[in-house]
Motif scaffolding. Structure first.
Motif, PDB file in Angstrom:
ATOM      1  N   ILE A  33       0.853  -1.207   0.000  1.00 28.53           N
ATOM      2  CA  ILE A  33       0.000   0.000   0.000  1.00 28.53           C
ATOM      3  C   ILE A  33       0.888   1.257   0.000  1.00 28.53           C
ATOM      4  CG2 ILE A  33      -1.824   1.281   1.240  1.00 28.53           C
ATOM      5  CD1 ILE A  33      -2.826  -1.387   0.239  1.00 28.53           C
ATOM      6  N   ALA A  34       2.005   1.207   0.740  1.00 29.99           N
ATOM      7  CA  ALA A  34       2.919   2.359   0.776  1.00 29.99           C
ATOM      8  C   ALA A  34       3.462   2.645  -0.629  1.00 29.99           C
ATOM      9  CB  ALA A  34       4.066   2.093   1.741  1.00 29.99           C
ATOM     10  N   ASN A  35       3.742   1.588  -1.372  1.00 31.01           N
ATOM     11  CA  ASN A  35       4.244   1.794  -2.739  1.00 31.01           C
ATOM     12  C   ASN A  35       3.179   2.457  -3.618  1.00 31.01           C
ATOM     13  OD1 ASN A  35       6.731   0.740  -2.077  1.00 31.01           O
ATOM     14  ND2 ASN A  35       6.165  -1.355  -2.616  1.00 31.01           N
ATOM     15  N   ILE A  36       1.920   2.081  -3.392  1.00 31.93           N
ATOM     16  CA  ILE A  36       0.833   2.721  -4.141  1.00 31.93           C
ATOM     17  C   ILE A  36       0.698   4.179  -3.679  1.00 31.93           C
ATOM     18  CG2 ILE A  36      -1.666   2.692  -4.606  1.00 31.93           C
ATOM     19  CD1 ILE A  36      -1.509  -0.385  -4.353  1.00 31.93           C
ATOM     20  N   CYS A  37       0.891   4.423  -2.391  1.00 33.81           N
ATOM     21  CA  CYS A  37       0.848   5.807  -1.879  1.00 33.81           C
ATOM     22  C   CYS A  37       1.916   6.647  -2.585  1.00 33.81           C
ATOM     23  CB  CYS A  37       1.094   5.832  -0.367  1.00 33.81           C
ATOM     24  SG  CYS A  37      -0.318   5.286   0.579  1.00 33.81           S
ATOM     25  N   ASP A  38       3.135   6.089  -2.693  1.00 30.61           N
ATOM     26  CA  ASP A  38       4.223   6.813  -3.359  1.00 30.61           C
ATOM     27  C   ASP A  38       3.830   7.202  -4.789  1.00 30.61           C
ATOM     28  OD1 ASP A  38       6.249   7.182  -1.532  1.00 30.61           O
ATOM     29  OD2 ASP A  38       7.191   5.243  -1.903  1.00 30.61           O
ATOM     30  N   LYS A  39       3.104   6.328  -5.441  1.00 30.79           N
ATOM     31  CA  LYS A  39       2.766   6.585  -6.844  1.00 30.79           C
ATOM     32  C   LYS A  39       1.564   7.507  -6.998  1.00 30.79           C
ATOM     33  CE  LYS A  39       4.531   2.061  -8.217  1.00 30.79           C
ATOM     34  NZ  LYS A  39       5.830   2.446  -8.763  1.00 30.79           N
ATOM     35  N   THR A  40       0.778   7.668  -5.910  1.00 29.02           N
ATOM     36  CA  THR A  40      -0.452   8.459  -6.035  1.00 29.02           C
ATOM     37  C   THR A  40      -0.443   9.743  -5.212  1.00 29.02           C
ATOM     38  OG1 THR A  40      -1.406   7.161  -4.242  1.00 29.02           O
ATOM     39  CG2 THR A  40      -1.926   6.442  -6.483  1.00 29.02           C
ATOM     40  N   GLY A  41       0.532   9.863  -4.314  1.00 31.70           N
ATOM     41  CA  GLY A  41       0.587  11.078  -3.494  1.00 31.70           C
ATOM     42  C   GLY A  41      -0.199  10.972  -2.199  1.00 31.70           C
ATOM     43  N   ALA A  42      -0.754   9.781  -1.896  1.00 31.19           N
ATOM     44  CA  ALA A  42      -1.418   9.606  -0.590  1.00 31.19           C
ATOM     45  C   ALA A  42      -0.345   9.304   0.452  1.00 31.19           C
ATOM     46  CB  ALA A  42      -2.426   8.464  -0.670  1.00 31.19           C
ATOM     47  N   ASP A  43      -0.732   9.375   1.744  1.00 39.32           N
ATOM     48  CA  ASP A  43       0.244   9.143   2.812  1.00 39.32           C
ATOM     49  C   ASP A  43      -0.108   7.848   3.538  1.00 39.32           C
ATOM     50  OD1 ASP A  43       1.660   9.194   5.292  1.00 39.32           O
ATOM     51  OD2 ASP A  43       1.965  11.355   5.018  1.00 39.32           O
ATOM     52  N   ILE A  44       0.847   6.913   3.611  1.00 43.85           N
ATOM     53  CA  ILE A  44       0.599   5.607   4.235  1.00 43.85           C
ATOM     54  C   ILE A  44       0.233   5.736   5.710  1.00 43.85           C
ATOM     55  CG2 ILE A  44       3.058   5.184   4.746  1.00 43.85           C
ATOM     56  CD1 ILE A  44       0.501   2.444   3.882  1.00 43.85           C
ATOM     57  N   ALA A  45       0.741   6.778   6.382  1.00 46.84           N
ATOM     58  CA  ALA A  45       0.414   6.923   7.811  1.00 46.84           C
ATOM     59  C   ALA A  45      -1.094   7.118   7.973  1.00 46.84           C
ATOM     60  CB  ALA A  45       1.182   8.102   8.401  1.00 46.84           C
ATOM     61  N   GLU A  46      -1.662   7.940   7.077  1.00 47.16           N
ATOM     62  CA  GLU A  46      -3.115   8.170   7.148  1.00 47.16           C
ATOM     63  C   GLU A  46      -3.879   6.910   6.741  1.00 47.16           C
ATOM     64  OE1 GLU A  46      -2.777  12.943   5.999  1.00 47.16           O
ATOM     65  OE2 GLU A  46      -3.882  11.599   4.654  1.00 47.16           O
ATOM     66  N   VAL A  47      -3.390   6.277   5.684  1.00 48.17           N
ATOM     67  CA  VAL A  47      -4.095   5.084   5.191  1.00 48.17           C
ATOM     68  C   VAL A  47      -4.041   3.963   6.233  1.00 48.17           C
ATOM     69  CG1 VAL A  47      -4.205   3.341   3.349  1.00 48.17           C
ATOM     70  CG2 VAL A  47      -3.573   5.705   2.785  1.00 48.17           C
ATOM     71  N   ALA A  48      -2.840   3.748   6.821  1.00 52.83           N
ATOM     72  CA  ALA A  48      -2.680   2.657   7.797  1.00 52.83           C
ATOM     73  C   ALA A  48      -3.573   2.895   9.020  1.00 52.83           C
ATOM     74  CB  ALA A  48      -1.222   2.540   8.223  1.00 52.83           C
ATOM     75  N   ARG A  49      -3.672   4.143   9.427  1.00 48.86           N
ATOM     76  CA  ARG A  49      -4.534   4.429  10.590  1.00 48.86           C
ATOM     77  C   ARG A  49      -6.000   4.148  10.249  1.00 48.86           C
ATOM     78  NH1 ARG A  49      -5.453   6.609  15.426  1.00 48.86           N
ATOM     79  NH2 ARG A  49      -7.032   8.244  15.575  1.00 48.86           N
ATOM     80  N   GLY A  50      -6.362   4.558   9.058  1.00 47.41           N
ATOM     81  CA  GLY A  50      -7.745   4.330   8.610  1.00 47.41           C
ATOM     82  C   GLY A  50      -8.073   2.846   8.483  1.00 47.41           C
ATOM     83  N   ILE A  51      -7.080   2.065   8.096  1.00 45.96           N
ATOM     84  CA  ILE A  51      -7.308   0.609   7.995  1.00 45.96           C
ATOM     85  C   ILE A  51      -7.304   0.004   9.401  1.00 45.96           C
ATOM     86  CG2 ILE A  51      -6.376  -1.592   7.143  1.00 45.96           C
ATOM     87  CD1 ILE A  51      -4.715  -0.054   5.102  1.00 45.96           C
ATOM     88  N   GLY A  52      -6.291   0.400  10.178  1.00 47.43           N
ATOM     89  CA  GLY A  52      -5.987  -0.297  11.432  1.00 47.43           C
ATOM     90  C   GLY A  52      -7.022  -0.108  12.526  1.00 47.43           C
ATOM     91  N   LEU A  53      -7.782   1.000  12.457  1.00 46.81           N
ATOM     92  CA  LEU A  53      -8.788   1.212  13.505  1.00 46.81           C
ATOM     93  C   LEU A  53      -9.967   0.248  13.371  1.00 46.81           C
ATOM     94  CD1 LEU A  53      -8.703   5.090  13.918  1.00 46.81           C
ATOM     95  CD2 LEU A  53      -8.073   3.360  15.604  1.00 46.81           C
ATOM     96  N   ASP A  54     -10.048  -0.409  12.249  1.00 48.59           N
ATOM     97  CA  ASP A  54     -11.031  -1.492  12.096  1.00 48.59           C
ATOM     98  C   ASP A  54     -10.548  -2.639  12.975  1.00 48.59           C
ATOM     99  OD1 ASP A  54     -12.428  -3.795  11.257  1.00 48.59           O
ATOM    100  OD2 ASP A  54     -12.697  -2.965   9.239  1.00 48.59           O
TER     101      ASP A  54
END
Ligand code: NAD
Length: 431
Positions: free
Chosen positions: A221-242
């Protein structure tokens, strides 16, 4: 209880000391005589927070002794824990020759009933092989049991993990072995999962593979973030709170290493292969993990251009913080890749310098601290997230570096703050 722990490495030493601290009489045995000599003299051969005090206290109180005499240990103890190494062969399969060796020695030395417990991480069916080996050499037909009690401790927090585990897995075949182990673990407050031996063996490989899969998933997912400009810290938190997913083990970075995940993953792939199942999901986990080092290398190239003769400072050599263990360390693997590219490498680690020197001696410059490492470097790479690297004086570091470039292989720094300080900063999947 009288307990013998065979193999006084990261797992054996912690297991033996903790059981002694719970009031048992423990003999820790190792065939490495220099290790036993050190331990007898009060020196701890590994870095593990809290271990030195624990060993000293239990030695002083007479509950913990060290010996290279395996026979003596076996004769004195009803319960014997096998904690020897199960390193990977070139094929990825676990090398079980140490386990077999120990099983044979136990058979030749046990004077009466013994419970032999495999704590080393072993492929499913190893318990059966241990039983078979003991039967072959047990000419007097002395009764014995084999059980599996996989260990889930993590280096760096091993004592806490041993004393307060999420669960204790007991793979047993007889009532006697179940009762002995349940009694032994009684002081530890944790759910006990009682299974047969095969399930216990599988639980360990399946757990480590699942955790490795979570890390590789986060890295993908971090590699996809690098290619799209999203931030893995935000994405991981959004996933992980599930709650079904959980926040732990979603940290993107240089990938996992150490003496457990890479070897257990490789072993599990081979175990599956042997029983006719192609575990290609885990092959992808391995591949993603390997590729992370290349991802990091590309980031450095993008920031400092041609690599030959550039100087890269690497912070961290241990495979993770709070340990001196460099076995299968991503930091060391990455340094090997830098050296192969003609880069001049400087490095520092708070605890793993001794072990890293043995592998990298003469090929890199070892520094006394993070600032020496930064001095005249074209790029500073954070490879292991030790706390002391979180609190550095970056104004000083910027002045010391040839170019103010930081590649954060563990995503511990705040990108905005680093850029404000004037660094060219990249993390793994960070914006
Ligand atoms: P280690 O290499 O630190 O320790 C193994 C010890 O066994 C060494 O000191 C070695 O000298 C000794 N040994 C080998 N053959 C022997 C023999 N015949 N008689 C007596 N001693 C012998 O390894 P470790 O990290 O403690 O791992 C041990 C096992 O536990 C492995 O199967 C590993 O996968 C598993 N495990 C490790 C961890 C971890 O974090 N290190 C966690 C859980 C499980």
């Amino acid at each position: 209880m009288n307990i013998c722990v065979i193999g006084s490495g990261y797992v054996g030493l912690v297991t033996g000391s903790c059981f002694a601290d719970l009031g048992n009489n423990v003999v820790c045995v190792d065939n490495d005589e220099s290790k036993i000599k050190k331990l007898k003299n009060g020196m701890i051969p590994i870095y593990e927070p809290g271990l030195e005090e624990l060993v000293k206290r239990n030695k002083r109180e007479g509950r913990l002794v060290f010996s290279s005499d395996l026979k003596k240990g076996i004769r004195a103890s009803e319960v014997i824990f096998i904690c020897v190494g199960t390193p990977p062969k070139d094929s990825g399969e676990a090398d079980l020759s140490y386990v077999e060796h120990v099983a044979k020695d136990i058979a030749l030395s046990m004077p009466s009933y013994r419970l032999i417990v495999e704590k080393s991480t072993v492929p499913v069916n190893t318990g059966e092989w241990i039983r078979h080996t003991i039967e072959v050499f047990n000419k007097k037909k002395i009764p014995f049991d084999v059980a599996s009690n996989p260990e889930f401790l993590r280096e760096g927090s091993a004592i806490e993990d041993f004393m307060h585990p999420d669960r204790i897995v007991l793979g047993v075949k007889s009532k006697r072995s179940r009762e002995l182990l349940t009694e032994l673990y009684k002081p530890i407050k944790a759910p006990i999962v009682v299974t047969d031996i095969k399930a216990a063996e599988l639980i360990k490989h399946a757990s480590n593979s699942f955790l490795a899969m979570k890390i590789s998933f986060a890295n993908a997912i971090a590699n996809i973030c690098d290619k799209t400009g999203a931030d893995i810290a935000e994405v991981a938190r959004g996933i992980g709170l599930d709650k079904r997913i959980g926040e732990k083990f979603l940290n993107a970075g240089l990938g996992f290493g150490g003496f457990c995940f890479p070897k257990d993953l490789a072993a599990f792939i081979r175990i599956a292969e042997k029983v006719g199942y192609d575990f290609d999901l885990l092959k992808a986990v391995e591949r993603i993990n390997e590729e992370q080092k290349m991802v990091l290398m590309k980031k450095i190239e993008n920031l400092i251009w041609n690599l030959p003769n550039k100087t890269v400072g690497v912070l961290g050599l241990a495979f993770k913080p709070n340990t001196d263990d460099t076995r299968f360390s991503p930091a060391i693997d990455f340094i090997e890749m830098l050296i192969a590219q003609g880069v001049k490498v400087k490095a520092y680690d708070p605890a793993a310098m001794g072990k890293a020197r043995k592998v990298l001696k003469g090929r890199i410059a070892f520094c006394g601290n993070a600032y020496d490492t930064a001095k005249n470097s074209d790029c500073l790479v954070l490879a292991t997230e030790w706390n002391e690297f979180k609190e550095l004086d970056f104004k000083k570091i910027k002045k010391l570096m040839r170019q103010p470039v930081i590649v954060d292989g563990r995503n511990i720094y705040d990108p905005a703050e680093m850029r404000k300080l004037g660094f060219k900063y990249v993390g793994m999947g960070r914006r």
